[in-house]
Write an enzyme that holds these catalytic residues in place. Structure first.
Site, mmCIF file in Angstrom:
data_model
loop_
_atom_site.group_PDB
_atom_site.id
_atom_site.type_symbol
_atom_site.label_atom_id
_atom_site.label_comp_id
_atom_site.label_asym_id
_atom_site.label_seq_id
_atom_site.Cartn_x
_atom_site.Cartn_y
_atom_site.Cartn_z
ATOM 1 N NE ARG A 74 2.824 66.670 18.423
ATOM 2 C CZ ARG A 74 3.353 66.394 19.663
ATOM 3 N NH1 ARG A 74 3.214 67.281 20.553
ATOM 4 N NH2 ARG A 74 3.758 65.081 19.944
ATOM 5 C CG HIS A 78 -1.250 64.074 17.655
ATOM 6 N ND1 HIS A 78 -0.573 63.470 18.657
ATOM 7 C CD2 HIS A 78 -0.381 64.470 16.762
ATOM 8 C CE1 HIS A 78 0.878 63.468 18.410
ATOM 9 N NE2 HIS A 78 1.000 64.160 17.169
ATOM 10 C CG ASP A 79 -9.485 64.856 16.451
ATOM 11 O OD1 ASP A 79 -9.840 64.120 17.416
ATOM 12 O OD2 ASP A 79 -10.364 65.760 15.903
ATOM 13 C CB VAL A 82 -6.622 58.437 17.514
ATOM 14 C CG1 VAL A 82 -7.086 57.318 18.286
ATOM 15 C CG2 VAL A 82 -5.084 58.337 17.394
ATOM 16 C CB SER A 88 -11.600 61.201 20.418
ATOM 17 O OG SER A 88 -10.639 61.007 19.245
ATOM 18 C CG ASN A 106 -1.777 62.140 21.962
ATOM 19 O OD1 ASN A 106 -1.142 62.247 20.796
ATOM 20 N ND2 ASN A 106 -2.599 61.240 21.740
ATOM 21 N N PRO A 185 1.331 58.035 13.924
ATOM 22 C CG PRO A 185 1.227 59.010 11.745
ATOM 23 C CD PRO A 185 0.454 59.211 13.183
ATOM 24 C CG HIS A 215 7.464 67.316 11.128
ATOM 25 N ND1 HIS A 215 8.032 66.257 10.742
ATOM 26 C CD2 HIS A 215 6.496 67.352 11.938
ATOM 27 C CE1 HIS A 215 7.141 65.346 11.628
ATOM 28 N NE2 HIS A 215 6.162 65.950 12.381
ATOM 29 C CB SER A 270 12.671 79.474 9.861
ATOM 30 O OG SER A 270 12.499 78.250 9.462
ATOM 31 C CG ASP A 275 9.406 78.509 5.425
ATOM 32 O OD1 ASP A 275 9.773 77.186 5.851
ATOM 33 O OD2 ASP A 275 10.178 79.696 5.947
#
Length: 348
Positions: A74, A78-79, A82, A88, A106, A185, A215, A270, A275
């Protein structure tokens, strides 16, 4: 993602789409200079053990806590969304500027300590050489590789990686909470908003469908889906794209809307294994986020959802490609930016 249609298997004709249509889904990297210095093995001469050091620290962290894979993945996402992939997201706020990591989207980011541990080792081995932006990219790759059974069981690449990482990024000097809030997003985004957000980074529909598969790892908390469960619209109390029985179970778990303690597995049973199980949940209206279900409201992304259910191997292969695509977004290379000696602060 706003759509009230029950997921149906794609019409048989859609499964026969010519390659030309799929090529339309390929991203055009508006923020990526193809003459940049990004390449696989960038540190082969300057710091030959760089990737091995990252892998050692990540493997130890995963050994101590399997749930660390999702936060590491993640952080890279997220880097890159932006200001591009410039680390950053790792910068601390200052007296004059609120940094990305303190933006509302964040506040649940984690695993900064793992990145700091990697940086400390690399600075001892190869001072001022390996950027924090590259550490994020390599650590994300290693985290997802260690969570993928076909990789850890030796059925994928001999080097134990799901894909190869291009390196050569430099670190940025600016981090803005306002920019993070504007560009990241959101779990409630509909398909049009998601397409727009990804397109702004030079990423296409295929990247959107594939990267949503991240996800498969991790957990979320009640505030991230509260709007789906109660007072969704004037017409619907619960998001109609959410399976009714699954929604009822989630409402029981999230009896208090502000509950930040209850952990909700993105893929129940899981959430530490990478997967294609995520796509089966989406197809069954059991994606945790509204943005997950949005993949069914576009013909191209819906086709990919069902395609990945049929072929996990295809998903894993495409995921590596899209991660490389994302890792190219608005990179700093050459003499741009800097190589921070500490990831949380810019060099003096």
């Amino acid at each position: 993602m706003a759509m009230c249609v029950r997921p149906l298997l794609p019409h048989p004709v859609r499964l026969l789409l010519p390659l030309l249509v799929l090529e339309v889904l390929a991203p055009v990297h508006g923020g990526y200079d193809k003459t940049s210095l990004l390449r696989v093995g960038f540190y082969k001469q300057s710091c030959p053990d760089a990737e091995a050091i990252v892998r050692e620290v990540v493997a130890k962290a995963v050994g101590d806590d399997q749930t660390v894979t999702a936060p590491l993945l993640r952080l890279h996402f997220h880097d890159c969304f932006v200001r591009g992939c410039d680390a950053s997201v790792l910068l601390n706020s200052t007296q004059t500027s609120t940094a990305e990591k303190d933006a509302k989207p964040n506040l649940t980011l984690d695993a900064f300590d793992v990145i700091d541990a990697i940086k400390e080792k690399l600075e001892k081995k190869c001072p001022r050489t390996v950027s924090c932006a590259d550490i994020l990219a390599i650590a994300a790759r290693d985290a997802v590789s260690l969570a993928t059974k076909v990789v850890t069981q030796g059925q994928w690449r001999k080097d134990g990686n799901l894909y190869e990482v291009e390196t050569g990024r430099r670190d940025g000097r600016v981090s803005s909470a306002k920019e993070a809030a504007a560009h990241l997003p959101d779990s409630f985004d509909g398909i049009r908003k998601l397409i727009t957000r990804f397109a702004s980074k030079g990423l296409g529909l295929k990247d959107l469908a594939v990267l949503s598969g991240a996800h498969a790892l991790g957990n979320s908390h009640c505030p991230s889906l509260e709007k789906r469960l109660r007072n969704f619209t004037a017409q619907y109390d619960t998001d109609p794209t959410l399976d009714a029985a699954y929604g009822a179970m989630l409402r029981q778990q999230c009896s208090t809307p502000e509950d930040n303690q209850t952990e909700l597995a993105m893929v129940p049973g899981s959430s530490t294994t990478f997967d294609a199980a995520y796509y089966s949940l989406v197809a069954g209206n059991k994606g945790l986020f509204h943005s997950d279900q949005a993949l069914l409201s576009n013909g191209a992304t819906r086709m990919l959802v069902y395609g990945y259910i049929r072929s996990e191997k295809r998903f894993l292969s495409d995921f590596g490609v899209s991660m490389v695509n994302m890792g190219r977004v608005a990179v700093l290379t050459g003499r741009q930016g800097q190589v921070r000696t500490r990831c949380a602060v810019i060099n003096n």
